[in-house]
Scaffold this motif. Structure first.
Motif, PDB file in Angstrom:
ATOM      1  N   GLU A  17      29.002  38.490  27.550  1.00 41.54           N
ATOM      2  CA  GLU A  17      30.456  38.378  27.744  1.00 41.54           C
ATOM      3  C   GLU A  17      31.162  39.599  27.136  1.00 41.54           C
ATOM      4  O   GLU A  17      32.136  40.097  27.699  1.00 41.54           O
ATOM      5  CB  GLU A  17      30.993  37.076  27.129  1.00 41.54           C
ATOM      6  CG  GLU A  17      30.389  35.785  27.688  1.00 41.54           C
ATOM      7  CD  GLU A  17      30.892  35.392  29.081  1.00 41.54           C
ATOM      8  OE1 GLU A  17      31.903  35.939  29.544  1.00 41.54           O
ATOM      9  OE2 GLU A  17      30.251  34.533  29.712  1.00 41.54           O
ATOM     10  N   GLN A  46      41.563  41.097  32.488  1.00 39.78           N
ATOM     11  CA  GLN A  46      40.236  40.501  32.711  1.00 39.78           C
ATOM     12  C   GLN A  46      39.306  40.809  31.532  1.00 39.78           C
ATOM     13  O   GLN A  46      38.522  39.966  31.101  1.00 39.78           O
ATOM     14  CB  GLN A  46      39.664  41.027  34.032  1.00 39.78           C
ATOM     15  CG  GLN A  46      38.490  40.222  34.563  1.00 39.78           C
ATOM     16  CD  GLN A  46      38.839  38.765  34.827  1.00 39.78           C
ATOM     17  OE1 GLN A  46      39.965  38.440  35.195  1.00 39.78           O
ATOM     18  NE2 GLN A  46      37.883  37.885  34.618  1.00 39.78           N
ATOM     19  N   GLU A  50      37.320  38.190  29.037  1.00 41.22           N
ATOM     20  CA  GLU A  50      35.876  38.209  28.732  1.00 41.22           C
ATOM     21  C   GLU A  50      35.638  38.232  27.225  1.00 41.22           C
ATOM     22  O   GLU A  50      34.704  37.607  26.728  1.00 41.22           O
ATOM     23  CB  GLU A  50      35.195  39.411  29.403  1.00 41.22           C
ATOM     24  CG  GLU A  50      35.275  39.407  30.910  1.00 41.22           C
ATOM     25  CD  GLU A  50      34.728  38.132  31.555  1.00 41.22           C
ATOM     26  OE1 GLU A  50      33.983  37.380  30.910  1.00 41.22           O
ATOM     27  OE2 GLU A  50      35.077  37.886  32.721  1.00 41.22           O
ATOM     28  N   HIS A  53      36.016  34.814  26.097  1.00 36.98           N
ATOM     29  CA  HIS A  53      34.800  34.038  26.393  1.00 36.98           C
ATOM     30  C   HIS A  53      33.729  34.312  25.330  1.00 36.98           C
ATOM     31  O   HIS A  53      33.084  33.387  24.833  1.00 36.98           O
ATOM     32  CB  HIS A  53      34.213  34.429  27.764  1.00 36.98           C
ATOM     33  CG  HIS A  53      35.081  34.064  28.926  1.00 36.98           C
ATOM     34  ND1 HIS A  53      34.820  34.482  30.209  1.00 36.98           N
ATOM     35  CD2 HIS A  53      36.215  33.315  28.998  1.00 36.98           C
ATOM     36  CE1 HIS A  53      35.756  34.001  31.023  1.00 36.98           C
ATOM     37  NE2 HIS A  53      36.612  33.304  30.307  1.00 36.98           N
ATOM     38  N   GLU A  94      30.376  38.462  38.283  1.00 39.28           N
ATOM     39  CA  GLU A  94      30.725  37.055  38.029  1.00 39.28           C
ATOM     40  C   GLU A  94      29.638  36.110  38.535  1.00 39.28           C
ATOM     41  O   GLU A  94      29.341  35.094  37.905  1.00 39.28           O
ATOM     42  CB  GLU A  94      32.075  36.709  38.661  1.00 39.28           C
ATOM     43  CG  GLU A  94      33.261  37.358  37.987  1.00 39.28           C
ATOM     44  CD  GLU A  94      33.374  37.044  36.497  1.00 39.28           C
ATOM     45  OE1 GLU A  94      32.924  35.961  36.062  1.00 39.28           O
ATOM     46  OE2 GLU A  94      33.889  37.883  35.758  1.00 39.28           O
ATOM     47  N   VAL A  97      27.007  36.066  36.008  1.00 42.73           N
ATOM     48  CA  VAL A  97      27.406  35.245  34.855  1.00 42.73           C
ATOM     49  C   VAL A  97      27.174  33.773  35.177  1.00 42.73           C
ATOM     50  O   VAL A  97      26.638  33.017  34.356  1.00 42.73           O
ATOM     51  CB  VAL A  97      28.889  35.480  34.469  1.00 42.73           C
ATOM     52  CG1 VAL A  97      29.347  34.469  33.416  1.00 42.73           C
ATOM     53  CG2 VAL A  97      29.105  36.888  33.947  1.00 42.73           C
ATOM     54  N   GLN A 127      33.793  29.556  35.724  1.00 45.94           N
ATOM     55  CA  GLN A 127      33.108  30.431  36.687  1.00 45.94           C
ATOM     56  C   GLN A 127      33.519  30.113  38.124  1.00 45.94           C
ATOM     57  O   GLN A 127      33.611  31.019  38.955  1.00 45.94           O
ATOM     58  CB  GLN A 127      31.588  30.325  36.516  1.00 45.94           C
ATOM     59  CG  GLN A 127      31.069  31.114  35.333  1.00 45.94           C
ATOM     60  CD  GLN A 127      31.624  32.531  35.259  1.00 45.94           C
ATOM     61  OE1 GLN A 127      32.355  32.858  34.332  1.00 45.94           O
ATOM     62  NE2 GLN A 127      31.328  33.371  36.234  1.00 45.94           N
ATOM     63  N   GLU A 130      36.782  31.918  38.430  1.00 43.71           N
ATOM     64  CA  GLU A 130      36.654  33.382  38.434  1.00 43.71           C
ATOM     65  C   GLU A 130      36.103  33.881  39.776  1.00 43.71           C
ATOM     66  O   GLU A 130      36.619  34.825  40.351  1.00 43.71           O
ATOM     67  CB  GLU A 130      35.737  33.846  37.295  1.00 43.71           C
ATOM     68  CG  GLU A 130      36.275  33.489  35.935  1.00 43.71           C
ATOM     69  CD  GLU A 130      36.608  34.692  35.078  1.00 43.71           C
ATOM     70  OE1 GLU A 130      35.688  35.375  34.646  1.00 43.71           O
ATOM     71  OE2 GLU A 130      37.802  34.936  34.855  1.00 43.71           O
TER      72      GLU A 130
HETATM   73 FE1  FEO Z   1      33.093  35.375  31.216  1.00 39.57          FE
HETATM   74 FE2  FEO Z   1      34.113  36.376  33.934  1.00 39.57          FE
HETATM   75  O1  FEO Z   1      32.834  35.483  32.999  1.00 39.57           O
END
Ligand code: FEO
Length: 168
Positions: A17, A46, A50, A53, A94, A97, A127, A130
């Motif tokens: 992340e 963005q 992250e 996150h 993404e 991820v 997710q 996103e």
């Molecule tokens: Fe933390 Fe955009 O995934």
């Protein structure tokens, strides 16, 4: 106490992340260099998301009485052919991820680590949002094609984006 595999998985995801933030910063820098300030702002926001996150993983690992391990960041991709290319690369990241979060959830399920299973649900929902957001911007950019007015309107719209942490 977490199993070694699951703890390593949580640390891997935290570091990924942070890397995702780094890679979105690289896209923001590309957009700025091309004078698309609205798109640059979109990717700066963005990158903040992250980092948020990553810090959720950091806090969770600490809350479990384990140690978060901070690693070196890999160099992100800095080559983009266009704004559309940048968004397509972002969507691929993404999707990657999402796969990693699913894999981590599988590990937590195998270990019957219910706190971790619960923690990861937030990321599973995140997710979906996103991927949907990047996918829909890619569709818009493809529709816009070479309509420069519509393109600049989108740039203007993204200049207003700000970071709002998603609720629990
Ligand atoms: Fe933390 Fe955009 O995934």
């Amino acid at each position: 106490m977490l199993g070694d595999k699951l703890l390593k998985g949580l640390n891997d995801q935290m570091n990924f992340e942070f890397y995702a933030a780094h890679s979105y910063l690289a896209i923001a820098a590309y957009c700025s260099a091309e004078s698309y300030d609205g798109f640059a702002n979109f990717f700066l926001v963005q990158a903040e998301e992250e980092r948020f996150h990553a810090m959720k993983f950091y806090d969770f690992i600490n809350a479990l009485g384990e140690r978060a391990t901070i690693r070196e960041l890999a160099e992100p991709n800095n080559e983009f052919n266009s704004i559309l290319d940048a968004f397509e690369k972002a969507l691929l990241q993404e999707k990657d991820v999402t796969k990693k979060i699913y894999h981590l959830s599988d590990l937590a399920l195998d270990d019957r680590e219910h706190a971790t299973i619960n923690f990861l649900k937030w990321f599973i929902e995140e997710q979906v949002e996103e991927e949907d957001m990047f996918d829909s911007i890619i569709h818009k950019l493809k529709r816009i094609d070479d309509d420069s007015n519509a393109f600049f309107m989108l740039d203007e719209e993204f200049s207003k984006r700000s970071f709002t942490p998603k609720a629990e």
